[in-house]
Design a protein around this motif. Structure first.
Motif, PDB file in Angstrom:
ATOM      1  N   ARG A  58      13.531 -29.948  11.537  1.00 61.74           N
ATOM      2  CA  ARG A  58      13.232 -30.692  12.140  1.00 61.74           C
ATOM      3  C   ARG A  58      11.375 -31.551  11.887  1.00 61.74           C
ATOM      4  O   ARG A  58      11.490 -32.837  12.780  1.00 61.74           O
ATOM      5  N   ARG A  59      10.854 -30.968  11.267  1.00 63.73           N
ATOM      6  CA  ARG A  59       9.554 -30.986  10.984  1.00 63.73           C
ATOM      7  C   ARG A  59       9.250 -30.645   9.315  1.00 63.73           C
ATOM      8  O   ARG A  59       9.667 -29.441   8.874  1.00 63.73           O
ATOM      9  N   TRP A  60       8.806 -31.416   8.616  1.00 69.94           N
ATOM     10  CA  TRP A  60       8.911 -31.134   6.718  1.00 69.94           C
ATOM     11  C   TRP A  60       7.212 -31.334   6.714  1.00 69.94           C
ATOM     12  O   TRP A  60       6.384 -32.396   7.279  1.00 69.94           O
ATOM     13  N   PRO A  61       7.248 -30.857   5.992  1.00 69.41           N
ATOM     14  CA  PRO A  61       7.638 -29.223   5.528  1.00 69.41           C
ATOM     15  C   PRO A  61       7.434 -28.011   6.403  1.00 69.41           C
ATOM     16  O   PRO A  61       6.261 -28.577   6.994  1.00 69.41           O
ATOM     17  N   LEU A  62       8.212 -27.066   6.371  1.00 70.21           N
ATOM     18  CA  LEU A  62       8.122 -26.402   7.386  1.00 70.21           C
ATOM     19  C   LEU A  62       8.221 -24.713   6.424  1.00 70.21           C
ATOM     20  O   LEU A  62       9.010 -24.089   6.406  1.00 70.21           O
ATOM     21  N   ILE A  63       8.197 -23.817   7.879  1.00 69.45           N
ATOM     22  CA  ILE A  63       8.047 -21.403   7.501  1.00 69.45           C
ATOM     23  C   ILE A  63       8.845 -21.681   8.447  1.00 69.45           C
ATOM     24  O   ILE A  63       9.443 -22.231   9.351  1.00 69.45           O
ATOM     25  N   PRO A  64      10.733 -21.410   7.437  1.00 68.73           N
ATOM     26  CA  PRO A  64      11.822 -20.871   8.001  1.00 68.73           C
ATOM     27  C   PRO A  64      12.114 -19.096   9.618  1.00 68.73           C
ATOM     28  O   PRO A  64      10.074 -19.463   8.945  1.00 68.73           O
ATOM     29  N   GLY A  65      12.231 -18.910   9.922  1.00 65.04           N
ATOM     30  CA  GLY A  65      12.022 -17.751  10.386  1.00 65.04           C
ATOM     31  C   GLY A  65      12.422 -18.128  11.991  1.00 65.04           C
ATOM     32  O   GLY A  65      10.655 -18.262  12.252  1.00 65.04           O
ATOM     33  N   GLY A  85      20.125 -25.242   3.955  1.00 64.29           N
ATOM     34  CA  GLY A  85      20.303 -26.659   4.228  1.00 64.29           C
ATOM     35  C   GLY A  85      21.836 -27.021   4.406  1.00 64.29           C
ATOM     36  O   GLY A  85      22.331 -28.612   4.656  1.00 64.29           O
ATOM     37  N   LYS A  86      22.165 -26.313   5.391  1.00 64.28           N
ATOM     38  CA  LYS A  86      23.872 -26.453   5.447  1.00 64.28           C
ATOM     39  C   LYS A  86      23.684 -27.549   7.143  1.00 64.28           C
ATOM     40  O   LYS A  86      25.082 -27.586   7.262  1.00 64.28           O
ATOM     41  N   ALA A  87      22.842 -27.069   8.167  1.00 63.78           N
ATOM     42  CA  ALA A  87      22.481 -28.498   8.628  1.00 63.78           C
ATOM     43  C   ALA A  87      21.120 -28.160   9.037  1.00 63.78           C
ATOM     44  O   ALA A  87      20.183 -27.487   8.934  1.00 63.78           O
ATOM     45  N   PRO A  88      20.989 -29.405  10.247  1.00 67.80           N
ATOM     46  CA  PRO A  88      19.593 -30.170  10.218  1.00 67.80           C
ATOM     47  C   PRO A  88      18.846 -29.446  11.229  1.00 67.80           C
ATOM     48  O   PRO A  88      18.395 -29.786  11.918  1.00 67.80           O
ATOM     49  N   VAL A  89      18.759 -27.922  10.757  1.00 70.89           N
ATOM     50  CA  VAL A  89      18.538 -26.555  11.707  1.00 70.89           C
ATOM     51  C   VAL A  89      16.808 -27.301  11.495  1.00 70.89           C
ATOM     52  O   VAL A  89      16.118 -27.557  12.803  1.00 70.89           O
ATOM     53  N   ASP A 144      11.933 -34.488   0.126  1.00 72.74           N
ATOM     54  CA  ASP A 144      11.793 -35.505  -0.816  1.00 72.74           C
ATOM     55  C   ASP A 144      12.202 -36.376   0.075  1.00 72.74           C
ATOM     56  O   ASP A 144      13.086 -36.536   1.005  1.00 72.74           O
ATOM     57  N   GLU A 145      11.696 -37.666  -0.192  1.00 72.44           N
ATOM     58  CA  GLU A 145      12.688 -39.192  -0.077  1.00 72.44           C
ATOM     59  C   GLU A 145      13.964 -39.159   0.021  1.00 72.44           C
ATOM     60  O   GLU A 145      14.376 -39.966   1.434  1.00 72.44           O
ATOM     61  N   ALA A 146      14.558 -39.041  -0.880  1.00 66.22           N
ATOM     62  CA  ALA A 146      15.776 -38.495  -0.849  1.00 66.22           C
ATOM     63  C   ALA A 146      16.132 -37.928  -0.395  1.00 66.22           C
ATOM     64  O   ALA A 146      17.691 -37.512  -0.305  1.00 66.22           O
ATOM     65  N   LYS A 147      15.569 -36.612   1.209  1.00 66.47           N
ATOM     66  CA  LYS A 147      16.219 -35.293   1.492  1.00 66.47           C
ATOM     67  C   LYS A 147      16.591 -34.635   1.033  1.00 66.47           C
ATOM     68  O   LYS A 147      17.907 -33.545   0.973  1.00 66.47           O
ATOM     69  N   ASN A 148      16.712 -34.040  -0.444  1.00 61.46           N
ATOM     70  CA  ASN A 148      17.082 -33.063  -1.692  1.00 61.46           C
ATOM     71  C   ASN A 148      15.798 -32.520  -0.740  1.00 61.46           C
ATOM     72  O   ASN A 148      14.817 -32.082  -0.683  1.00 61.46           O
TER      73      ASN A 148
END
Length: 331
Positions: free
Chosen positions: A60-67, A54-58, A13-17
């Motif tokens: 870099r595009r939001w929203p995103l599907i990780p993996g 969210g422990k590190a800024p892996v 979100d805008e607050a980076k949560n």
């Protein structure tokens, strides 16, 4: 075939949560690419753990599907090198960081990012290896190119009970190396010896600030930890030896000195798996098929369902994981 599929979507979100949610998507939600793949297996790597928690800024595009890696079957292709039905593997290339990744039943990627699934391996087998195992093989190949062969002496593997470490030990031992495993988990000593480690040392031996030069103990090493651990490994590497560095579980810093390099001719070999060229990837997977002891594959892995990914991500960041976490996407 319906174009609706389930995915784990990470938003901010805008607050980076950060929030994570399983959602239903369609092909229209996927990012550009010329090959669409039915994802059959994936993994939870340390980098995936960082992304999901969210422990590190892996991401870099939001929203995103990780993996960051997957194995599966081509559904459709506009790339001349791939056709429907082809079995493929993907590692890296920014997938799960800047491009929708593996934690979905379907992925659309660039064809040049894919390599063939080795003929003797299933998608689950390939993901037991995964990016961690593929990175381990790149490290072994880097040591070999530098002339670190078994006859040169022992090699150390740090973070030994993790994914990269477990596969590195299995490969190195099969190739005839005397492997010294470093771990902070005494309960894993027997596991590491089953993989082929000849000696197991406590992580504490390598975590204090390093002296410029220590006693020469090994000809080479595979380091997944960084920081003081890597500094100590370098300071104890024999004359003309080399250490392949591929991880930062202990930190991104390197509090060392030039002494190992200019007084013992030690080489620090950086290993990157994300943007490695296709030729190197193909060689690595060919070597994995040949040099990884298949009996060790099941021993180093835990098979999990898709909905267990978030809990697994927290476990891997907290250092609770042994070996490889494999997600069966067909279950």
């Amino acid at each position: 075939m319906s174009d609706r599929f389930t995915a784990l979507l990470v938003s901010q979100d805008e607050a980076k949560n950060q929030t994570n949610a399983f959602v239903e998507l369609t092909d229209a939600d996927l990012i550009e690419g010329d090959v669409t793949v039915a994802v059959e297996a994936t993994t939870v790597n340390y980098k995936d753990g960082l992304a999901i928690t969210g422990k590190a800024p892996v991401i870099r595009r939001w929203p995103l599907i990780p993996g960051i890696d997957f194995a599966g079957t081509v559904i459709s292709s506009e790339n001349p090198n791939w056709k429907p039905g082809d079995k493929v593997v993907l590692n890296g290339w920014g997938v799960g960081e800047t491009h929708h990744g593996a934690y979905a039943k379907r992925a659309r990627v660039k064809g040049e990012w894919l390599v063939p699934l080795p003929a003797s391996m299933s998608p689950i087998d390939a993901m037991i290896v995964g990016t961690a195992g593929y990175t381990a093989m790149l490290c072994v190949m880097a040591l070999e190119r530098h002339g670190i062969v078994p006859e040169r002496g022992p090699v150390i593997v740090t973070g030994a009970a993790g994914g990269v470490g477990s596969v590195a030990i299995s490969i190195l031992s099969k190739l005839g190396y005397h492997v010294i495993a470093s771990t902070g988990r005494p309960s894993e000593h027997e596991y590491l010896k089953q993989l082929g480690a000849v000696e197991v040392i406590e992580r504490a031996e390598l975590t204090n600030p390093a002296r410029p030069l220590g006693k020469e103990r090994w000809a080479g090493g595979v380091d997944t930890v960084g920081s003081h651990t890597l500094a100590n490994v370098l300071s104890m590497t024999k004359y003309g030896g080399a250490v392949a560095a591929c991880g930062l579980a202990g930190g991104m810093d390197l509090p060392s000195s030039v002494a190992p390099f200019i007084l013992r001719g030690v080489s620090l070999l950086g290993v990157d798996s994300v943007m490695a060229p296709r030729e190197l990837r193909l060689e690595a997977w060919q070597r994995i098929e040949k040099d990884l002891d298949r009996e060790h594959l099941r021993a180093i892995s835990t098979l999990m369902p898709f909905d267990a990914i978030e809990n697994a991500a927290h476990d891997i960041i907290e250092g609770k994981v042994r070996g490889r976490l494999v997600i069966d996407m067909t279950a």
